[in-house]
Structure formats: structure tokens, C-alpha cells
Motif scaffolding. Sequence first.
Motif, PDB file in Angstrom:
ATOM      1  N   GLY A 138       0.959  -1.033  -0.167  1.00  0.00           N
ATOM      2  CA  GLY A 138      -0.053  -0.007   0.027  1.00  0.00           C
ATOM      3  C   GLY A 138       0.788   1.100   0.292  1.00  0.00           C
ATOM      4  O   GLY A 138       0.427   2.414  -0.608  1.00  0.00           O
ATOM      5  N   ALA A 139       1.977   1.321   0.821  1.00  0.00           N
ATOM      6  CA  ALA A 139       2.865   2.319   0.766  1.00  0.00           C
ATOM      7  C   ALA A 139       3.472   2.438  -0.631  1.00  0.00           C
ATOM      8  O   ALA A 139       3.571   3.862  -1.333  1.00  0.00           O
ATOM      9  CB  ALA A 139       3.993   2.106   1.851  1.00  0.00           C
ATOM     10  N   GLY A 140       3.821   1.646  -1.367  1.00  0.00           N
ATOM     11  CA  GLY A 140       4.396   1.691  -2.612  1.00  0.00           C
ATOM     12  C   GLY A 140       3.513   1.985  -3.639  1.00  0.00           C
ATOM     13  O   GLY A 140       3.701   2.931  -4.372  1.00  0.00           O
ATOM     14  N   ARG A 141       2.106   1.547  -3.470  1.00  0.00           N
ATOM     15  CA  ARG A 141       1.024   2.088  -4.337  1.00  0.00           C
ATOM     16  C   ARG A 141       0.754   3.526  -3.997  1.00  0.00           C
ATOM     17  O   ARG A 141       0.446   4.631  -5.242  1.00  0.00           O
ATOM     18  CB  ARG A 141      -0.063   1.443  -4.226  1.00  0.00           C
ATOM     19  N   VAL A 142       0.881   4.092  -2.904  1.00  0.00           N
ATOM     20  CA  VAL A 142       0.590   5.443  -2.488  1.00  0.00           C
ATOM     21  C   VAL A 142       1.556   6.522  -3.117  1.00  0.00           C
ATOM     22  O   VAL A 142       1.411   7.497  -3.646  1.00  0.00           O
ATOM     23  CB  VAL A 142       0.314   5.718  -0.879  1.00  0.00           C
ATOM     24  N   SER A 143       2.844   6.105  -2.984  1.00  0.00           N
ATOM     25  CA  SER A 143       4.029   6.815  -3.648  1.00  0.00           C
ATOM     26  C   SER A 143       3.829   6.852  -5.192  1.00  0.00           C
ATOM     27  O   SER A 143       4.170   7.812  -5.753  1.00  0.00           O
ATOM     28  CB  SER A 143       5.349   6.271  -3.017  1.00  0.00           C
ATOM     29  N   GLN A 144       3.597   5.712  -5.788  1.00  0.00           N
ATOM     30  CA  GLN A 144       3.161   5.817  -7.293  1.00  0.00           C
ATOM     31  C   GLN A 144       2.152   6.505  -7.545  1.00  0.00           C
ATOM     32  O   GLN A 144       2.308   7.241  -8.549  1.00  0.00           O
ATOM     33  CB  GLN A 144       3.136   4.207  -7.727  1.00  0.00           C
ATOM     34  N   VAL A 145       1.113   6.552  -6.931  1.00  0.00           N
ATOM     35  CA  VAL A 145      -0.269   7.295  -7.255  1.00  0.00           C
ATOM     36  C   VAL A 145       0.265   8.865  -6.794  1.00  0.00           C
ATOM     37  O   VAL A 145      -0.159   9.887  -7.802  1.00  0.00           O
ATOM     38  CB  VAL A 145      -1.311   7.090  -6.161  1.00  0.00           C
ATOM     39  N   ALA A 146       1.123   9.368  -6.064  1.00  0.00           N
ATOM     40  CA  ALA A 146       1.251  10.549  -5.850  1.00  0.00           C
ATOM     41  C   ALA A 146       2.288  11.116  -6.876  1.00  0.00           C
ATOM     42  O   ALA A 146       2.406  12.206  -7.308  1.00  0.00           O
ATOM     43  CB  ALA A 146       2.076  10.675  -4.278  1.00  0.00           C
ATOM     44  N   GLU A 147       3.235  10.088  -7.280  1.00  0.00           N
ATOM     45  CA  GLU A 147       4.257  10.770  -8.388  1.00  0.00           C
ATOM     46  C   GLU A 147       3.086  10.736  -9.750  1.00  0.00           C
ATOM     47  O   GLU A 147       3.480  11.788 -10.403  1.00  0.00           O
ATOM     48  CB  GLU A 147       5.197   9.518  -8.794  1.00  0.00           C
ATOM     49  N   ASP A 148       2.057   9.979 -10.073  1.00  0.00           N
ATOM     50  CA  ASP A 148       1.287  10.093 -11.094  1.00  0.00           C
ATOM     51  C   ASP A 148       0.605  11.454 -11.039  1.00  0.00           C
ATOM     52  O   ASP A 148       0.422  12.046 -11.933  1.00  0.00           O
ATOM     53  CB  ASP A 148       0.462   8.840 -11.441  1.00  0.00           C
ATOM     54  N   ALA A 171       1.568  14.214  -9.528  1.00  0.00           N
ATOM     55  CA  ALA A 171       2.430  15.141  -9.713  1.00  0.00           C
ATOM     56  C   ALA A 171       2.792  15.312 -11.414  1.00  0.00           C
ATOM     57  O   ALA A 171       2.805  16.489 -11.879  1.00  0.00           O
ATOM     58  CB  ALA A 171       3.878  14.976  -9.046  1.00  0.00           C
ATOM     59  N   VAL A 172       2.617  14.268 -12.036  1.00  0.00           N
ATOM     60  CA  VAL A 172       3.150  14.285 -13.466  1.00  0.00           C
ATOM     61  C   VAL A 172       1.531  14.837 -14.315  1.00  0.00           C
ATOM     62  O   VAL A 172       1.796  15.513 -15.036  1.00  0.00           O
ATOM     63  CB  VAL A 172       3.381  12.726 -13.952  1.00  0.00           C
ATOM     64  N   LEU A 173       0.463  14.215 -13.850  1.00  0.00           N
ATOM     65  CA  LEU A 173      -0.807  14.791 -14.176  1.00  0.00           C
ATOM     66  C   LEU A 173      -0.723  16.255 -14.085  1.00  0.00           C
ATOM     67  O   LEU A 173      -1.589  16.935 -15.022  1.00  0.00           O
ATOM     68  CB  LEU A 173      -1.663  14.076 -13.686  1.00  0.00           C
ATOM     69  N   ASP A 174      -0.440  16.796 -12.823  1.00  0.00           N
ATOM     70  CA  ASP A 174      -0.518  18.269 -12.448  1.00  0.00           C
ATOM     71  C   ASP A 174       0.264  19.097 -13.439  1.00  0.00           C
ATOM     72  O   ASP A 174       0.040  19.949 -13.950  1.00  0.00           O
ATOM     73  CB  ASP A 174      -0.296  18.557 -11.189  1.00  0.00           C
ATOM     74  N   SER A 175       1.427  18.584 -13.629  1.00  0.00           N
ATOM     75  CA  SER A 175       2.443  19.319 -14.661  1.00  0.00           C
ATOM     76  C   SER A 175       2.024  19.161 -15.975  1.00  0.00           C
ATOM     77  O   SER A 175       2.112  20.241 -16.661  1.00  0.00           O
ATOM     78  CB  SER A 175       3.893  18.597 -14.573  1.00  0.00           C
ATOM     79  N   VAL A 176       1.369  18.048 -16.401  1.00  0.00           N
ATOM     80  CA  VAL A 176       0.674  18.095 -17.813  1.00  0.00           C
ATOM     81  C   VAL A 176      -0.403  19.049 -17.886  1.00  0.00           C
ATOM     82  O   VAL A 176      -0.640  19.674 -18.912  1.00  0.00           O
ATOM     83  CB  VAL A 176       0.418  16.563 -18.378  1.00  0.00           C
ATOM     84  N   ARG A 177      -1.229  19.069 -17.020  1.00  0.00           N
ATOM     85  CA  ARG A 177      -2.546  19.922 -17.007  1.00  0.00           C
ATOM     86  C   ARG A 177      -1.976  21.517 -16.797  1.00  0.00           C
ATOM     87  O   ARG A 177      -2.452  22.281 -17.648  1.00  0.00           O
ATOM     88  CB  ARG A 177      -3.275  19.928 -15.557  1.00  0.00           C
ATOM     89  N   ARG A 178      -0.876  21.773 -16.349  1.00  0.00           N
ATOM     90  CA  ARG A 178      -0.477  23.288 -15.983  1.00  0.00           C
ATOM     91  C   ARG A 178       0.135  23.612 -17.544  1.00  0.00           C
ATOM     92  O   ARG A 178      -0.095  24.672 -18.199  1.00  0.00           O
ATOM     93  CB  ARG A 178       0.576  23.435 -15.078  1.00  0.00           C
TER      94      ARG A 178
END
Length: 138
Positions: free
Chosen positions: A62-72, A74-81
Motif C-alpha cells: 500500500g505504501a508503494g502504491r501510494v507513492s506511485q499514485v502521488a508521483e502520477d 504530480a505528472v498529471l498536474d504538470s501536464v495539466r499546467r
Amino acid sequence: MHRLRHVRTKWSRWISVKVPFKRSSSRHVHGGFSLLEAMVSISIASLVLLTCSMTAIAVLRGAGRVSQVAEDWAVLDSVRRVTLADVHASSSASAFGASLVLRELSGALYTYYLNANHQLVRVKAGGGTAVSRVRYHV
């Protein structure tokens, strides 16, 4: 069975007297564990250990998945901006097939499309390519 017991008499002498030997006042009291009790306690301990290890594995996953989702995110926020800034600055937009083409007033041309690896590609005409990996969680 008898045992010897030393008793003090009235005249301060020690004498040995034979007394019957008794283990306990109850017949059901025993000194150790039976095989059944040992097996039950080992079984319960192994179930507790299995439960604890499975919980630890689930927490780590779960901790690994949470860090992966947080990274995703961040990428999606960058793409959105970046996309929002390009759309805001564009004078015209058109869609060809699976791509989006944005033209700015300055003449810059941006093309957005998804490649075969599910990556969002942003190409600026005349040079400059940005690739963003977007993962899909089901």
C-alpha cells in the motif's frame, strides 16, 4: 511411597519420621504440558505470525502504491499546467485523428498525441519534444 521428614520434638531433638508421600491434594493437577496443548499453542502462534506477516506485506504494498499514485498526480498536474498554458495562449485549435494541434499568435505550433506506450507527447514545431508517462489505475 514414603518420605522422611525431620520433626523437632518437645525436648529439642530432631528425629526422622516416615510420612506418606503425596504429590498434590488434587488428582487433576499435572506438572507439564500435554502434546495436544503444545500443538494447539504452536498452531495459534503460527496463525498469529502469518497474520502479522500478511499485514506487513499489505502495508508495504500500500505504501508503494501510494507513492506511485502521488508521483502520477504530480505528472498529471504538470501536464495539466502546461496544456492549460498552451490552450490559453493559442489562437486556434484543431483535432486530426488522435492528435490535438494548437497554434499560438506568435506562430508556434504545438501537437499533442498519445503514442503506443500510452505516453502523452507534446511536440513543438521547429524543435522541442516533451514526453509524459501517464499511468492508468483500474
